[in-house]
Design an enzyme around this catalytic site. Structure first.
Site, PDB file in Angstrom:
ATOM      1  N   GLY A  13     -13.747  -1.310   4.002  1.00  0.00           N
ATOM      2  CA  GLY A  13     -13.171  -2.466   3.327  1.00  0.00           C
ATOM      3  C   GLY A  13     -11.662  -2.449   3.481  1.00  0.00           C
ATOM      4  N   ARG A  46     -21.427  -1.472   6.344  1.00  0.00           N
ATOM      5  CA  ARG A  46     -22.651  -2.279   6.391  1.00  0.00           C
ATOM      6  C   ARG A  46     -22.678  -3.244   7.575  1.00  0.00           C
ATOM      7  NH1 ARG A  46     -22.127  -2.462   0.522  1.00  0.00           N
ATOM      8  NH2 ARG A  46     -20.911  -4.373   0.748  1.00  0.00           N
ATOM      9  N   GLU A 131      -6.489  11.969  -4.988  1.00  0.00           N
ATOM     10  CA  GLU A 131      -5.199  11.430  -5.431  1.00  0.00           C
ATOM     11  C   GLU A 131      -5.260   9.923  -5.669  1.00  0.00           C
ATOM     12  OE1 GLU A 131      -2.165  11.331  -7.063  1.00  0.00           O
ATOM     13  OE2 GLU A 131      -1.793  13.134  -5.886  1.00  0.00           O
ATOM     14  N   GLY A 136      -3.541   4.510  -7.869  1.00  0.00           N
ATOM     15  CA  GLY A 136      -3.223   3.940  -6.571  1.00  0.00           C
ATOM     16  C   GLY A 136      -2.348   4.853  -5.748  1.00  0.00           C
ATOM     17  N   ILE A 138       0.579   6.122  -6.561  1.00  0.00           N
ATOM     18  CA  ILE A 138       1.440   7.038  -7.316  1.00  0.00           C
ATOM     19  C   ILE A 138       0.870   8.455  -7.233  1.00  0.00           C
ATOM     20  CG2 ILE A 138       2.405   7.571  -9.580  1.00  0.00           C
ATOM     21  CD1 ILE A 138       2.111   4.625 -10.301  1.00  0.00           C
ATOM     22  N   GLY A 189      -7.021 -12.523  -5.725  1.00  0.00           N
ATOM     23  CA  GLY A 189      -7.739 -11.311  -5.344  1.00  0.00           C
ATOM     24  C   GLY A 189      -7.397 -10.097  -6.181  1.00  0.00           C
ATOM     25  N   ASP A 203     -11.922   0.364 -16.391  1.00  0.00           N
ATOM     26  CA  ASP A 203     -11.272   0.942 -15.215  1.00  0.00           C
ATOM     27  C   ASP A 203     -10.176   1.912 -15.653  1.00  0.00           C
ATOM     28  OD1 ASP A 203     -10.470   0.826 -12.216  1.00  0.00           O
ATOM     29  OD2 ASP A 203      -8.623   0.313 -13.260  1.00  0.00           O
ATOM     30  N   LYS A 207      -9.813   6.237 -15.167  1.00  0.00           N
ATOM     31  CA  LYS A 207      -8.618   6.889 -14.630  1.00  0.00           C
ATOM     32  C   LYS A 207      -8.013   7.837 -15.666  1.00  0.00           C
ATOM     33  CE  LYS A 207      -7.608   2.892 -11.694  1.00  0.00           C
ATOM     34  NZ  LYS A 207      -6.746   1.710 -11.522  1.00  0.00           N
TER      35      LYS A 207
END
Length: 440
Positions: A13, A46, A131, A136, A138, A189, A203, A207
């Site tokens: 992706g 896929r 990581e 992200g 960082i 997006g 989410d 984390k």
């Protein structure tokens, strides 16, 4: 010549494609710092027919990522499929069972199965690197696991979800509703068609659970995170925060308290003067409080192909160089069982927005309910609607109006009890809004 580290990329992706490009673009530099070349020898996705703008002519294509994980052509599996179960989990487990290193950005998988996967990595002598899973681009995992080894950490907190920060930033700066900003985030997006995982805080909770384990040396405890999202935040709350000298952010907070480790995700009022209040848009930030450094704040892109690929490739370079510390900073057997600090015992300041009827005695009744539970008020603000038609000679309309309270430090239990008592006495016309205050 030193043998190259052969990569198998499972998932092509946005992030997977960015990793392939970055490895190709930085191949010479990565090889020089790692002491050996790094090459992509296998990929799995896929759809073979999709044009991803990549040169994959030198890589073997696998339709099944689990087969890729078991392939003799691969030394390190880069799992970028996503999700806590299914092919993502099967691929990682197959790779570790075969003694292959694993690099992943999958916070959901780690939050649910991290300890078991770390044990499997230790048993096979393989690395489990992640990581990119927590913030992200960082490098907070490396900071907690390695760079701060000489520090005692007391608190880790931050903005860990770019979607929520984008929405709150737009709401504040443009006076838009949550619904309008969410729609824009989806169009750009930044948010999924079903945004629940992001906007309701899950989410961030995944984390935070990873960062908590790294910071405090405890077993990963995603179920112990208290979670609230941002969908109930209104433009009025943001205006009131601005008037009071605060901004509202969705924070994940992990703190060592006398009662145990407190893990919480919720909208939070932070002073405008704080570093974390300046973080706007899709940017992430993590602040680490320690005894030696006092406060360390890391700020950077929390999502996106290039930002996430940066963290993934950093892990790949470590694996290539043989820098493979235990996944959570120490062997899994030495992680301590977490003692959960109950949220009802959490103590701090609160912003409370009540909707009350504009009539005599209501404000006094509210103050009495707070005083009965020894809750001290720092300030009270009341904004009456200018459009209220009928007012008595005292300027009261009898219609619902917002009443905002700022408290000094109080326990969560006392605050909740006082609000329940107000509702029972008919003082509230709508459910109250409660936002915790995180002071500097």
């Amino acid at each position: 010549m030193t043998q190259a580290l052969r990569l198998g990329i499972a998932g092509l992706g946005t992030v997977g494609a960015s990793v392939v490009r970055m490895v190709a673009r930085r191949a010479e530099a990565i090889g020089a710092t790692a002491g050996r070349p790094v090459v992509v020898t296998a990929v799995a996705a896929r759809d073979r027919s999709r044009d991803r703008g990549l040169d994959l002519s030198g890589a073997t294509w696998f339709d099944d990522p689990v087969a890729l994980a078991r392939s003799a052509e691969v030394d390190c599996v880069v799992e970028l499929i996503g999700g806590a179960e299914g092919k993502a989990r099967e691929t990682v487990e197959a790779a570790l069972a075969a003694g292959k290193h694993v690099v992943t950005a999958n916070k959901a998988l780690l939050a649910k199965h991290g300890p078991a996967l770390a044990r499997a990595a230790e048993a096979s002598g393989a690395a489990l690197a992640f990581e990119a899973s927590a913030a992200g681009g960082i490098p907070v995992v490396k900071a907690l696991r390695e760079a701060l080894a000489g520090n005692r950490i007391s608190r880790v907190y931050g903005i860990l979800n770019g979607t929520c920060n984008y929405i709150l930033s737009r709401m504040e700066l443009e006076g838009l509703t949550f619904e309008a900003c969410l729609k824009d985030a989806q169009a750009l997006g930044y948010a999924e068609a079903d945004p629940t995982f992001d906007v309701e805080g899950f989410d961030t909770a995944h984390k935070l659970a990873i960062l908590t384990s790294l910071a405090f040396g405890t077993e990963l405890d995603a179920e112990g995170v208290s979670v609230e999202g941002i969908s109930a935040i209104t433009p009025l709350d943001l205006r009131m925060a601005d008037e009071l000298g605060y901004r509202i952010k969705l924070l994940g907070v992990a703190e060592a308290t006398a009662g145990g480790i407190e893990q919480r995700v919720h909208p939070t009022m932070v002073p405008k003067s704080s570093a974390i209040a300046q973080v706007m848009g899709v940017t992430n930030a993590v602040t680490i409080d320690t005894d030696a450094l006092r406060e360390l704040t890391l700020i950077g892109p929390g999502a996106g192909g290039e930002a996430t690929a940066s963290a993934v490739v950093a892990d790949i370079a470590d694996v290539a160089a043989g820098r493979t510390p235990p996944a959570f900073g120490r062997p899994v057997a030495t992680l301590t069982a977490p003692v959960r600090a109950e949220m009802q015992r959490h103590e701090g300041g609160y912003y409370i927005r009540l909707t009350v009827h504009d009539r005599p005695g209501v404000a006094a009744g509210v103050a009495t309910k707070m005083a009965e539970r020894e809750i001290s008020l720092e300030s009270i603000l009341q904004h009456r609607s200018e459009s209220a038609a009928a007012r008595d000679r005292h300027g009261r309309s009898g219609l619902p109006v917002p009443l905002v309270l700022i408290t000094y430090a109080a326990t969560e239990a006392a605050i909740r009890e006082s609000l329940d008592a107000m509702a029972a006495d008919g003082l509230l016309s709508e459910p109250p809004q409660l936002i915790r205050i995180e002071r500097e």
